[in-house]
Write a protein that holds these residues in place. Structure first.
Motif, PDB file in Angstrom:
ATOM      1  N   ALA A 377      52.398 -46.193 -47.668  1.00 15.75           N
ATOM      2  CA  ALA A 377      50.860 -45.437 -47.637  1.00 15.75           C
ATOM      3  C   ALA A 377      50.322 -44.854 -46.565  1.00 15.75           C
ATOM      4  CB  ALA A 377      49.867 -46.298 -48.533  1.00 15.75           C
ATOM      5  N   ARG A 378      50.662 -45.532 -45.444  1.00 14.75           N
ATOM      6  CA  ARG A 378      49.903 -45.036 -44.589  1.00 14.75           C
ATOM      7  C   ARG A 378      50.904 -44.172 -43.398  1.00 14.75           C
ATOM      8  NH1 ARG A 378      44.361 -45.454 -44.676  1.00 14.75           N
ATOM      9  NH2 ARG A 378      43.721 -47.465 -45.350  1.00 14.75           N
ATOM     10  N   GLY A 379      51.831 -44.361 -43.460  1.00 18.72           N
ATOM     11  CA  GLY A 379      52.881 -43.920 -42.358  1.00 18.72           C
ATOM     12  C   GLY A 379      53.101 -42.222 -42.957  1.00 18.72           C
ATOM     13  N   LYS A 380      52.415 -41.427 -41.985  1.00 17.43           N
ATOM     14  CA  LYS A 380      52.691 -39.808 -42.121  1.00 17.43           C
ATOM     15  C   LYS A 380      54.141 -39.527 -41.961  1.00 17.43           C
ATOM     16  CE  LYS A 380      49.345 -37.258 -40.407  1.00 17.43           C
ATOM     17  NZ  LYS A 380      48.653 -36.655 -39.078  1.00 17.43           N
ATOM     18  N   PHE A 381      54.876 -40.080 -41.401  1.00 17.38           N
ATOM     19  CA  PHE A 381      56.252 -39.912 -41.059  1.00 17.38           C
ATOM     20  C   PHE A 381      57.320 -40.274 -42.054  1.00 17.38           C
ATOM     21  CE2 PHE A 381      54.811 -43.773 -39.163  1.00 17.38           C
ATOM     22  CZ  PHE A 381      55.793 -45.005 -39.504  1.00 17.38           C
ATOM     23  N   VAL A 382      56.629 -41.312 -43.120  1.00 14.29           N
ATOM     24  CA  VAL A 382      57.665 -41.596 -44.175  1.00 14.29           C
ATOM     25  C   VAL A 382      57.697 -40.342 -45.364  1.00 14.29           C
ATOM     26  CG1 VAL A 382      58.009 -43.112 -45.849  1.00 14.29           C
ATOM     27  CG2 VAL A 382      56.850 -43.851 -43.755  1.00 14.29           C
ATOM     28  N   SER A 383      58.980 -40.055 -45.561  1.00 18.67           N
ATOM     29  CA  SER A 383      59.300 -38.708 -46.247  1.00 18.67           C
ATOM     30  C   SER A 383      58.787 -39.366 -47.804  1.00 18.67           C
ATOM     31  CB  SER A 383      60.575 -38.585 -46.072  1.00 18.67           C
ATOM     32  OG  SER A 383      61.342 -39.177 -46.954  1.00 18.67           O
ATOM     33  N   LEU A 429      51.023 -45.322 -55.017  1.00 13.95           N
ATOM     34  CA  LEU A 429      50.564 -43.803 -55.584  1.00 13.95           C
ATOM     35  C   LEU A 429      49.286 -43.581 -55.455  1.00 13.95           C
ATOM     36  CD1 LEU A 429      52.587 -44.779 -58.839  1.00 13.95           C
ATOM     37  CD2 LEU A 429      52.950 -43.256 -57.200  1.00 13.95           C
ATOM     38  N   CYS A 430      48.238 -44.354 -55.037  1.00 16.02           N
ATOM     39  CA  CYS A 430      46.963 -43.945 -54.754  1.00 16.02           C
ATOM     40  C   CYS A 430      47.110 -42.887 -53.722  1.00 16.02           C
ATOM     41  CB  CYS A 430      46.021 -45.021 -54.583  1.00 16.02           C
ATOM     42  SG  CYS A 430      45.518 -45.977 -55.915  1.00 16.02           S
ATOM     43  N   PHE A 431      47.761 -43.216 -52.606  1.00 16.91           N
ATOM     44  CA  PHE A 431      47.823 -42.376 -51.495  1.00 16.91           C
ATOM     45  C   PHE A 431      48.819 -41.219 -51.615  1.00 16.91           C
ATOM     46  CE2 PHE A 431      45.965 -45.668 -49.473  1.00 16.91           C
ATOM     47  CZ  PHE A 431      45.354 -45.245 -48.199  1.00 16.91           C
ATOM     48  N   ARG A 432      50.101 -41.539 -52.478  1.00 16.09           N
ATOM     49  CA  ARG A 432      51.098 -40.373 -52.492  1.00 16.09           C
ATOM     50  C   ARG A 432      51.147 -39.617 -53.847  1.00 16.09           C
ATOM     51  NH1 ARG A 432      53.825 -39.796 -47.657  1.00 16.09           N
ATOM     52  NH2 ARG A 432      53.846 -41.613 -46.520  1.00 16.09           N
ATOM     53  N   MET A 433      50.284 -39.921 -54.668  1.00 17.66           N
ATOM     54  CA  MET A 433      50.287 -39.217 -55.909  1.00 17.66           C
ATOM     55  C   MET A 433      50.410 -37.928 -56.059  1.00 17.66           C
ATOM     56  SD  MET A 433      50.203 -40.269 -59.426  1.00 17.66           S
ATOM     57  CE  MET A 433      48.909 -41.779 -59.604  1.00 17.66           C
ATOM     58  N   ARG A 434      49.380 -37.236 -55.042  1.00 19.70           N
ATOM     59  CA  ARG A 434      49.494 -35.739 -55.127  1.00 19.70           C
ATOM     60  C   ARG A 434      50.899 -35.022 -54.779  1.00 19.70           C
ATOM     61  NH1 ARG A 434      46.377 -32.309 -50.590  1.00 19.70           N
ATOM     62  NH2 ARG A 434      46.726 -30.240 -51.438  1.00 19.70           N
ATOM     63  N   MET A 536      42.156 -37.951 -45.771  1.00 17.09           N
ATOM     64  CA  MET A 536      43.090 -37.126 -45.351  1.00 17.09           C
ATOM     65  C   MET A 536      43.887 -36.827 -46.865  1.00 17.09           C
ATOM     66  SD  MET A 536      44.779 -38.240 -41.842  1.00 17.09           S
ATOM     67  CE  MET A 536      46.115 -37.149 -42.031  1.00 17.09           C
ATOM     68  N   VAL A 537      43.504 -37.822 -47.875  1.00 18.20           N
ATOM     69  CA  VAL A 537      44.318 -37.774 -48.948  1.00 18.20           C
ATOM     70  C   VAL A 537      43.232 -36.862 -49.990  1.00 18.20           C
ATOM     71  CG1 VAL A 537      45.124 -38.876 -50.960  1.00 18.20           C
ATOM     72  CG2 VAL A 537      45.257 -39.952 -48.708  1.00 18.20           C
ATOM     73  N   ARG A 599      36.529 -43.432 -49.960  1.00 21.32           N
ATOM     74  CA  ARG A 599      37.476 -43.692 -48.843  1.00 21.32           C
ATOM     75  C   ARG A 599      38.263 -44.988 -48.943  1.00 21.32           C
ATOM     76  NH1 ARG A 599      35.935 -40.354 -43.293  1.00 21.32           N
ATOM     77  NH2 ARG A 599      35.475 -38.461 -44.317  1.00 21.32           N
ATOM     78  N   MET A 600      39.315 -44.914 -48.668  1.00 19.66           N
ATOM     79  CA  MET A 600      39.902 -46.189 -48.652  1.00 19.66           C
ATOM     80  C   MET A 600      39.504 -47.247 -47.589  1.00 19.66           C
ATOM     81  SD  MET A 600      42.131 -47.008 -51.164  1.00 19.66           S
ATOM     82  CE  MET A 600      43.912 -47.754 -50.818  1.00 19.66           C
TER      83      MET A 600
END
Length: 613
Positions: A377-383, A429-434, A536-537, A599-600
């Protein structure tokens, strides 16, 4: 005045003629013999020269250098029984107190002693390790140019001596490992002393004997981080307000935050006030920072993968099993950020392997999936592609688990399953859904996964998992038209909270998200460029939600969540009930002007029960 080199009682204070090296060695050997023969005048004069402290004149410096060099040549004649006073004097000498000429002569003597007799290896290495940190009197100048120059003069010679002894004595590295770890400063020691000691440990790790001692150095540093981490009380970070859901916590102290300096993300200050002036937190912060710098140097040298293997082993044995570690785990996060394609992938796969393996105890599996979810969820570098691949593996595992279970809800029995649903699937998915639904082929992959079947199973994860996570996930799933749900499927699930409390247990691992924002100021500067804050989400689901409300009764696309009265589901009734539960306010916005409570969490509160603290 001349001096008879064959006279064992010749006085050192009378030495004003030039002697060859061999003559000096012969003179010192005679002095060493004199104490055995019962006449130790020259022996004690030799020790007197060695005992000189404070500012020395050029002649005194020259005398000391001469004696040290002569002792190096006569090292094999120094006896542990008869020359204890001399040895004690040598090993008590501190390089920080002398000019470079004396430093060089003293280092040569230490190396010669270690090579001459195996009994001297331990005290010689101990003396060198003692020089990892300066005497207290150097504290005020240590960060000044002069102090930094002396520091490098001393430490370069210390490490030269250690490497020389290691080449000459094969067993020296093993002795060194034990001594370095045993003498490592403790939590309550001075911060500067601890940091300089760790700097030297990292210097050993990347030095010529790094292959022999490096892994132990890294593990010892991580262990000390955990010790410091566990000394920081949760009360210093979190407010004891169990009435707020975890999605409300990221801006808990927005009104009381310290002044923002423009160099850090706003979220970095959240709940940091409790750590201001906390000596343990500041020490850990500095230790993390120099560790991050060391990892950067390893990356530059092309050996980060090798170092990461040690860190990963240490994580499995220490960090993963530490109860709710607060900040030490960011060493793993930053190492992964430096090399996402290798280190980052290995870290995530390791966590998945632990979670899906029945050989591990449930609490370890729950901890592993908490780390995994927070990392993804938090790693900006994770594809995004990698996130989908991990989600697929987790969903498949949860589906296989469901197919083997015929019973009803049992939070204690099925806690790894509920952790997989809440902390690994819904939370991510809360972070990555979009990012998933805005790429058609990724959304199609997600839609094909049997997520809906898992959520509708008799184990009823929506009823057991943390309500605030469930609610946020369902809001986003509805807006993304991820699947169709009924009123019973959602509404009744959120009203029951007792199974959720049972599932988390006394440890409340259901509320543990290890990579929530780092509240340590120095180390956060390394983390935040690679980090996703909840602020940022900025989703684009608001428009879809408004559109759903305008088009009520016109139907929804195939596979989309119903927003009308299908199966008796009333979204207005649903939202009203949620607001009454005070989980997340109804009027928050996905995009545009983000309201603070949307916010989380910056850090999740532990259970308010005494057993969990």
């Amino acid at each position: 005045m001349g001096m008879d080199i064959d006279d064992p009682n010749a006085g050192y204070q009378e030495m004003d003629e030039v002697f060859t090296d061999n003559e000096l060695v012969h003179m010192v050997r005679n002095a060493l013999k004199s104490i055995v023969l019962g006449d130790g005048k020259s022996y004690h004069e030799l020790i007197g020269v060695m005992h000189q402290k404070g500012p020395m004149s050029p002649d005194e410096v020259a005398m000391l250098v001469t004696c040290l060099k002569a002792l190096s040549g006569a090292a094999s004649s120094i006896d542990l029984t008869h020359h204890q006073f001399l040895l004690s004097t040598i090993f008590s000498m501190n390089l920080w107190n002398y000019v470079p000429e004396v430093m060089d002569a003293l280092v040569d003597l230490i190396v010669s002693l270690a090579a001459s007799n195996g009994k001297y290896v331990d005290p010689c290495l101990s003396m060198l390790i003692k020089n990892f940190s300066p005497p207290y009197s150097f504290a005020r100048i240590l960060k000044q140019p002069r102090g930094l120059s002396i520091k490098e003069q001393v430490l370069s010679r210390v490490h030269y001596a250690i490497e020389s002894i290691s080449r000459l004595v094969p067993l020296a590295p093993m002795i060194l490992l034990t001594l370095v770890v045993q003498r490592m400063p403790r939590q309550n020691d001075n911060e500067d002393v601890l940091l300089m000691y760790v700097e030297n440990m990292f210097r050993l790790e990347r030095g010529s004997i790094g292959q022999l001692v490096g892994s132990t150095m890294l593990v010892a540093v991580v262990d000390r981080m955990i010790d410091l981490d566990l000394d920081i009380a949760w009360e210093d970070i979190l407010q004891d307000d169990a009435g707020k859901g975890i999605f409300q916590m990221e801006l808990d102290e927005i009104d009381d935050e310290i002044e923002y300096d423009g160099n850090e993300p706003l979220g970095a200050h959240l709940n940091r006030k409790g750590l201001i002036g906390n000596a343990v937190a500041e020490k850990l912060d500095s230790l993390l920072s120099i560790t991050f710098e060391h990892l950067e140097s390893c990356k530059a040298q092309g050996r980060l993968n090798e170092v990461f293997e040690t860190l990963l082993n240490s994580f499995r044995s220490t960090v993963l099993t530490a109860y709710k570690s607060k900040f030490a785990q960011f060493v793993m996060f930053y190492a992964c950020a430096l090399d996402p394609e290798d280190c980052g992938v290995r870290f995530a796969r390791t966590l998945v392997d632990i979670f899906t393996c029945n050989d591990y105890p449930p609490i370890t599996r729950m901890s592993a999936v908490a780390y995994l979810a927070s990392y993804l969820a938090r790693g900006k570098f994770v594809s995004t592609n990698f996130v989908v691949a991990i989600l697929r593996r987790l969903i498949d595992w949860c589906m296989d688990y469901c197919e083997t279970q015929n019973g009803d809800i049992n939070p204690e029995l099925h806690c790894p399953f509920y952790s997989g649903c809440q902390q690994a699937i819904m939370y991510v998915l809360c972070f990555r859904m979009r990012s998933l639904v805005h790429v058609p082929w990724l959304k199609s992959q997600l839609s094909l996964m049997p997520l809906e079947s898992i959520l509708k199973h008799r184990l009823d994860p929506l009823r057991v998992c943390l309500p605030s996570v469930v609610e946020e996930f369902l809001r986003q799933a509805k807006a993304a038209h991820l699947f169709t749900v009924s009123k019973t499927f959602v509404f009744n699930s959120l009203l029951e909270s007792e199974p959720s409390r049972t599932f988390g247990g006394l440890e409340r691992l259901d509320m543990f998200f290890p990579f929530d924002p780092c509240l340590l100021k120095k180390s956060d500067r390394y983390v935040h460029p690679n980090y996703i804050f909840w602020s940022m989400v900025q989703t684009s689901f608001e428009d879809e939600e408004e559109s759903d409300g305008d088009d009520e009764g016109e139907g929804t696309p195939d596979g989309a969540m119903s927003t009308g009265d299908q199966d008796g589901f009333d979204i207005d009734e649903f939202d009203s009930a949620l607001n009454e539960m005070s989980i997340t306010p109804k009027n928050y916005k996905w995009g545009g002007d983000m309201q603070p409570l949307a916010r989380m969490p910056s850090k999740l509160r532990p259970s308010t029960s005494p057993q969990s603290l």
